[in-house]
Scaffold this motif. Structure first.
Motif, PDB file in Angstrom:
ATOM      1  N   ALA A 318       0.826  -1.207   0.000  1.00  0.00           N
ATOM      2  CA  ALA A 318       0.000   0.000   0.000  1.00  0.00           C
ATOM      3  C   ALA A 318       0.861   1.257   0.000  1.00  0.00           C
ATOM      4  CB  ALA A 318      -0.919  -0.004   1.222  1.00  0.00           C
ATOM      5  N   LEU A 319       1.972   1.203   0.743  1.00  0.00           N
ATOM      6  CA  LEU A 319       2.867   2.354   0.788  1.00  0.00           C
ATOM      7  C   LEU A 319       3.486   2.619  -0.581  1.00  0.00           C
ATOM      8  CD1 LEU A 319       4.345   4.506   2.404  1.00  0.00           C
ATOM      9  CD2 LEU A 319       6.070   2.792   2.991  1.00  0.00           C
ATOM     10  N   ALA A 320       3.919   1.553  -1.268  1.00  0.00           N
ATOM     11  CA  ALA A 320       4.507   1.708  -2.600  1.00  0.00           C
ATOM     12  C   ALA A 320       3.493   2.282  -3.586  1.00  0.00           C
ATOM     13  CB  ALA A 320       5.028   0.363  -3.106  1.00  0.00           C
ATOM     14  N   GLU A 321       2.239   1.814  -3.460  1.00  0.00           N
ATOM     15  CA  GLU A 321       1.202   2.324  -4.341  1.00  0.00           C
ATOM     16  C   GLU A 321       0.933   3.798  -4.074  1.00  0.00           C
ATOM     17  OE1 GLU A 321      -1.819   2.440  -7.237  1.00  0.00           O
ATOM     18  OE2 GLU A 321      -0.113   1.101  -6.890  1.00  0.00           O
ATOM     19  N   SER A 322       0.933   4.169  -2.788  1.00  0.00           N
ATOM     20  CA  SER A 322       0.717   5.578  -2.444  1.00  0.00           C
ATOM     21  C   SER A 322       1.849   6.450  -2.966  1.00  0.00           C
ATOM     22  CB  SER A 322       0.602   5.735  -0.928  1.00  0.00           C
ATOM     23  OG  SER A 322      -0.540   5.073  -0.448  1.00  0.00           O
ATOM     24  N   GLU A 323       3.063   5.963  -2.859  1.00  0.00           N
ATOM     25  CA  GLU A 323       4.198   6.723  -3.377  1.00  0.00           C
ATOM     26  C   GLU A 323       4.098   6.892  -4.888  1.00  0.00           C
ATOM     27  OE1 GLU A 323       7.485   4.464  -1.981  1.00  0.00           O
ATOM     28  OE2 GLU A 323       7.617   5.533  -0.062  1.00  0.00           O
ATOM     29  N   ARG A 324       3.645   5.826  -5.558  1.00  0.00           N
ATOM     30  CA  ARG A 324       3.499   5.925  -7.017  1.00  0.00           C
ATOM     31  C   ARG A 324       2.464   6.982  -7.397  1.00  0.00           C
ATOM     32  NH1 ARG A 324       0.280   4.699 -10.861  1.00  0.00           N
ATOM     33  NH2 ARG A 324      -1.262   3.849  -9.402  1.00  0.00           N
ATOM     34  N   LYS A 325       1.341   6.973  -6.660  1.00  0.00           N
ATOM     35  CA  LYS A 325       0.297   7.945  -6.945  1.00  0.00           C
ATOM     36  C   LYS A 325       0.776   9.366  -6.659  1.00  0.00           C
ATOM     37  CE  LYS A 325      -3.667   4.893  -6.163  1.00  0.00           C
ATOM     38  NZ  LYS A 325      -4.858   4.623  -5.309  1.00  0.00           N
ATOM     39  N   ALA A 326       1.522   9.509  -5.556  1.00  0.00           N
ATOM     40  CA  ALA A 326       2.013  10.846  -5.205  1.00  0.00           C
ATOM     41  C   ALA A 326       2.957  11.370  -6.287  1.00  0.00           C
ATOM     42  CB  ALA A 326       2.731  10.795  -3.857  1.00  0.00           C
ATOM     43  N   THR A 327       3.829  10.488  -6.763  1.00  0.00           N
ATOM     44  CA  THR A 327       4.769  10.890  -7.806  1.00  0.00           C
ATOM     45  C   THR A 327       4.035  11.284  -9.085  1.00  0.00           C
ATOM     46  OG1 THR A 327       6.459   9.428  -6.906  1.00  0.00           O
ATOM     47  CG2 THR A 327       6.740  10.135  -9.183  1.00  0.00           C
ATOM     48  N   ALA A 328       3.027  10.472  -9.450  1.00  0.00           N
ATOM     49  CA  ALA A 328       2.262  10.779 -10.662  1.00  0.00           C
ATOM     50  C   ALA A 328       1.530  12.111 -10.535  1.00  0.00           C
ATOM     51  CB  ALA A 328       1.268   9.659 -10.937  1.00  0.00           C
ATOM     52  N   ALA A 329       0.994  12.360  -9.318  1.00  0.00           N
ATOM     53  CA  ALA A 329       0.256  13.612  -9.112  1.00  0.00           C
ATOM     54  C   ALA A 329       1.168  14.818  -9.228  1.00  0.00           C
ATOM     55  CB  ALA A 329      -0.417  13.583  -7.742  1.00  0.00           C
ATOM     56  N   LEU A 330       2.390  14.693  -8.725  1.00  0.00           N
ATOM     57  CA  LEU A 330       3.305  15.828  -8.735  1.00  0.00           C
ATOM     58  C   LEU A 330       3.908  16.098 -10.105  1.00  0.00           C
ATOM     59  CD1 LEU A 330       5.167  15.183  -5.354  1.00  0.00           C
ATOM     60  CD2 LEU A 330       3.538  17.013  -5.863  1.00  0.00           C
ATOM     61  N   THR A 331       4.046  15.066 -10.914  1.00  0.00           N
ATOM     62  CA  THR A 331       4.752  15.232 -12.192  1.00  0.00           C
ATOM     63  C   THR A 331       3.817  15.451 -13.376  1.00  0.00           C
ATOM     64  OG1 THR A 331       4.836  12.821 -12.457  1.00  0.00           O
ATOM     65  CG2 THR A 331       6.722  13.876 -11.423  1.00  0.00           C
ATOM     66  N   ASN A 332       2.546  15.065 -13.267  1.00  0.00           N
ATOM     67  CA  ASN A 332       1.674  15.108 -14.435  1.00  0.00           C
ATOM     68  C   ASN A 332       0.554  16.144 -14.343  1.00  0.00           C
ATOM     69  OD1 ASN A 332       3.059  12.929 -15.665  1.00  0.00           O
ATOM     70  ND2 ASN A 332       1.873  11.469 -14.459  1.00  0.00           N
ATOM     71  N   MET A 333       0.495  16.906 -13.261  1.00  0.00           N
ATOM     72  CA  MET A 333      -0.588  17.879 -13.140  1.00  0.00           C
ATOM     73  C   MET A 333      -0.368  19.055 -14.104  1.00  0.00           C
ATOM     74  SD  MET A 333       0.271  19.878  -9.605  1.00  0.00           S
ATOM     75  CE  MET A 333      -0.010  18.402  -8.651  1.00  0.00           C
ATOM     76  N   ALA A 334      -1.460  19.698 -14.484  1.00  0.00           N
ATOM     77  CA  ALA A 334      -1.403  20.883 -15.345  1.00  0.00           C
ATOM     78  C   ALA A 334      -1.085  22.097 -14.478  1.00  0.00           C
ATOM     79  CB  ALA A 334      -2.735  21.083 -16.064  1.00  0.00           C
ATOM     80  N   ASP A 335      -0.142  22.927 -14.912  1.00  0.00           N
ATOM     81  CA  ASP A 335       0.333  24.066 -14.126  1.00  0.00           C
ATOM     82  C   ASP A 335      -0.291  25.368 -14.603  1.00  0.00           C
ATOM     83  OD1 ASP A 335       3.652  22.653 -14.075  1.00  0.00           O
ATOM     84  OD2 ASP A 335       1.993  22.411 -12.639  1.00  0.00           O
ATOM     85  N   GLY A 336      -0.387  26.304 -13.654  1.00  0.00           N
ATOM     86  CA  GLY A 336      -0.792  27.659 -14.009  1.00  0.00           C
ATOM     87  C   GLY A 336       0.452  28.527 -14.142  1.00  0.00           C
ATOM     88  N   LEU A 337       0.463  29.436 -15.127  1.00  0.00           N
ATOM     89  CA  LEU A 337       1.641  30.260 -15.393  1.00  0.00           C
ATOM     90  C   LEU A 337       1.245  31.740 -15.396  1.00  0.00           C
ATOM     91  CD1 LEU A 337       4.627  30.577 -16.257  1.00  0.00           C
ATOM     92  CD2 LEU A 337       3.826  30.377 -18.637  1.00  0.00           C
ATOM     93  N   VAL A 338       2.052  32.560 -14.685  1.00  0.00           N
ATOM     94  CA  VAL A 338       1.822  33.990 -14.674  1.00  0.00           C
ATOM     95  C   VAL A 338       3.164  34.687 -14.778  1.00  0.00           C
ATOM     96  CG1 VAL A 338       1.843  34.107 -12.146  1.00  0.00           C
ATOM     97  CG2 VAL A 338       0.753  35.939 -13.466  1.00  0.00           C
ATOM     98  N   MET A 339       3.151  35.842 -15.524  1.00  0.00           N
ATOM     99  CA  MET A 339       4.385  36.616 -15.702  1.00  0.00           C
ATOM    100  C   MET A 339       4.144  38.032 -15.206  1.00  0.00           C
ATOM    101  SD  MET A 339       6.476  37.434 -19.214  1.00  0.00           S
ATOM    102  CE  MET A 339       7.876  38.544 -19.200  1.00  0.00           C
ATOM    103  N   PHE A 340       5.093  38.518 -14.376  1.00  0.00           N
ATOM    104  CA  PHE A 340       5.025  39.880 -13.858  1.00  0.00           C
ATOM    105  C   PHE A 340       6.157  40.708 -14.477  1.00  0.00           C
ATOM    106  CE2 PHE A 340       1.830  39.315 -10.655  1.00  0.00           C
ATOM    107  CZ  PHE A 340       1.918  37.988 -10.261  1.00  0.00           C
TER     108      PHE A 340
END
Length: 635
Positions: A318-340
């Motif tokens: 279960a821990l390995a699966e949670s780590e896999r999900k956490a990694t996927a969430a951090l690397t594949n999410m869509a980002d917001g971009l703003v320039m000042f």
């Protein structure tokens, strides 16, 4: 000459009978005190000495001897001062009663034999004498026995010396050697029996599986935990059988191959393996295989120690699966971009950036100053946990961070977490990448929860859900230290299910497990305070640690617990009570008992428990220093 040998054999037969009676007679359990054993040993040998005195044998005309000195000396060597005193008094009294011209010589010989026995007892220093020591002892008894002849008239002594002294010495030496070796051998046998009993109790008490197989893979030793793992009725059902009788052929063959590897390599190793029982259930085992060597170093079998790590494996998965999900969430999410720009006004932002902040999306457009966006986000409740009494300072600090590279994580009103990564450019502009890290944060929390769960499992008994023995030892040591600092009395309840073995034998181990779980719930129900800690002490024994609880309060709770267990009304035909009951021992540390006695709290609770069992079971007893210490019995 035939008569001489006949009488000598009669004396030797008496000595052999003494050893046989002593070897095969066991005192009742309540009379095994050392003094009682020495008295009985001295009485037995004293009686035997009188018997050999009644059957003297002639070694020369008019000269009769017996083997009393052998019996007296042996009584001292193996029985100690008390046994020697009893034997000596009996023999001396009988010699005085018999009278005759040789009374003085006889008493002298008795005294000398007693002195030799006492000296030998002190020289052996409470250890079983070795064969060389027995030889020296026998020779000393034989030679010192000649001193008794010095009490005879001089003419008589001179007349018999050539024909009497040597035969007498040889006979006494041989008889002393025989009976000493026989008793030493019996002592060695008893010592080995006691050690074997202790080893068996230890092995049977282990929560992990421990067994020994011969070179053919047949069980020759197995503890109850092994039987439970292999789903056998009991450990005796395993003896003489192999893994092929309990597991599918492929798994049994794998086990046999591992054992042959340990035997051939003559070395121990640990493996983790998954096993499938015939009923389809799957388990993970951490297994130690070690060769069993005889005294010559030859392999005679294999020792196996199994620990069920199924729960651990499931948590790791279960821990390995949670780590896999956490990694996927951090690397594949869509980002917001703003320039000042250099003045920290919005120059550009994508739609994902505006979507991340729905309450201020209308302001997150080109031309809006960063400070205005932050003030509005706080005012509309989009940003949370902002100190209301110092908003201006907080905003100024946040805006200043846009001038330096860095990463900031913050929560939003709807529970989401955002991570902003700032990258300033040399021309004064800066890019901020915002990522929704909610999944990552939740994964981190799950990982923390899993780690906490792993820590709890390390201190939790898998059957009852109570604390295990290791956690109990740690907590008890802490509470004893607290009591020693004057934080109040400390009480300990030790509970044992009455006739639990008979319950398991009658209803099976599954019912036994259910019974223990039900009793564990009873303990949870009466242990209301957060500081009260319940632990499975071992087998069917459960302990309850009660900080800041005097003996009176502990006894009240113990009676309440005993009645609650009775109220379960679990049928138990193997008990004289007809239902499942429990005996409870109570021990308390007060300010007067803090100190050397603190470490004896468990022992005192155990003594009180078995006083309760000895008094009829289904009882509560408090430890009392005046009560006798009872021998621990199961059931």
């Amino acid at each position: 000459m035939g008569t001489v040998w006949h009488d000598l054999l009669a004396n030797m037969a008496i000595l052999a009978l003494l050893v046989s009676i002593w070897s095969n007679t066991q005192l009742p359990r309540l009379f095994r005190h050392a003094v009682v054993r020495q008295l009985s040993f001295g009485l037995l040998l004293g009686t035997g000495a009188i018997l050999v005195m009644l059957l003297p044998f002639q070694i020369s005309d008019g000269i009769f001897i017996d083997l009393r000195t052998t019996v007296i000396a042996v009584s001292g060597l193996f029985g100690g001062p008390i046994a020697l005193a009893v034997t000596t008094v009996l023999v001396a009294a009988f010699r005085l009663f018999s009278g005759g011209a040789g009374t003085v010589a006889g008493l002298t010989g008795i005294a000398i034999a007693a002195a030799v026995g006492m000296a030998a007892y002190h020289l052996k220093k409470d250890q079983r004498p070795s064969f060389p020591a027995v030889l020296v002892f026998s020779a000393t008894v034989a030679v010192s026995g000649l001193l008794g002849f010095l009490a005879l008239p001089r003419d008589t002594l001179i007349a018999i010396a050539p024909t009497v002294l040597l035969p007498t010495t040889i006979i006494v030496f041989a008889s002393t050697l025989m009976i000493s070796l026989a008793i030493a051998s019996e002592l060695r046998r008893r010592e080995m029996t006691q050690k074997n009993h202790i080893y068996k109790v230890v092995i049977d008490s282990l929560p992990d599986c421990l067994n020994v197989k011969d070179v053919e893979g047949r069980f020759i030793v197995a503890n109850p935990a092994t039987a439970a793992l292999m789903k056998a009725t009991d450990s005796n059902a395993l003896i003489g059988k192999s893994d092929f009788d309990f597991y599918p052929a492929d798994i049994a063959l794998k086990f046999k191959t591992d054992e042959e590897k340990a035997a051939q390599g003559e070395t121990s190793y640990v493996i983790e393996q998954q096993v499938t029982h015939r009923d389809g259930t799957i388990a993970w085992l951490s297994t130690l295989k070690s060769p069993l060597l005889d005294e010559n170093g030859h392999v005679t079998g294999v020792i196996t120690h199994n620990r069920d790590v199924t729960a651990k494996k499931e948590l790791e998965t279960a821990l390995a699966e949670s780590e896999r999900k956490a990694t996927a969430a951090l690397t594949n999410m869509a980002d917001g971009l703003v320039m000042f720009d250099e003045n920290l006004n919005v120059v550009f932002c994508n739609e994902q950036y505006r979507t991340m902040f729905p309450l201020t999306a209308d302001l997150r457009v080109p031309g809006t100053p960063a400070a205005s966006i932050l003030y509005a986000s706080i005012a509309r409740g989009e940003l949370i946990n902002i100190p209301t009494d110092n908003v201006t300072e907080w905003v100024n600090t946040a805006v200043s961070r846009l001038r330096s590279p860095g990463t900031v994580q913050f929560p939003l009103f709807d529970g989401r977490w955002i991570e902003s990564r700032t990258n300033p450019a040399p021309d004064g502009t800066c890019f901020v990448v915002c990522s929704d890290i909610t999944d990552g944060k939740q994964s981190e929390q799950r990982l923390r929860d899993l780690n906490i769960r792993l820590a709890e499992l390390a201190e939790t008994d898998g059957l009852t859900g109570l604390l295990n023995r290791r956690a109990f030892d740690t907590i008890l040591a802490q509470e004893i230290a607290a009591a020693g600092r004057g934080e109040g009395p400390l009480s300990l309840l030790l509970l044992d299910v009455d006739r639990f073995k008979a319950f398991n034998d009658t209803y099976g181990h599954t019912a036994g497990d259910d019974c223990l779980r039900a009793i564990a719930e009873c303990l949870r129900a009466v242990a209301h305070r957060p500081t009260d800690r319940v632990a499975r002490y071992g087998g069917e024994e459960i302990a309850l640690i009660l900080p800041d609880t005097p003996e009176e309060g502990a006894l009240t709770l113990a009676h309440k617990l005993r009645n609650r267990i009775r109220a379960l009304e679990i049928a138990h035909t193997g008990s004289e009570k007809g239902i499942v009951t429990a005996s409870i021992g109570v021990a308390t540390l007060t300010n007067h008992t803090i100190g050397p006695d603190a470490g004896r709290l468990v022992l005192r609770a155990d003594e009180a428990l078995y006083l309760a069992k000895a008094s009829g079971r289904d009882l509560v007893r408090a430890w009392e220093p005046t009560k006798p210490h009872l021998v621990k019995t199961k059931g």
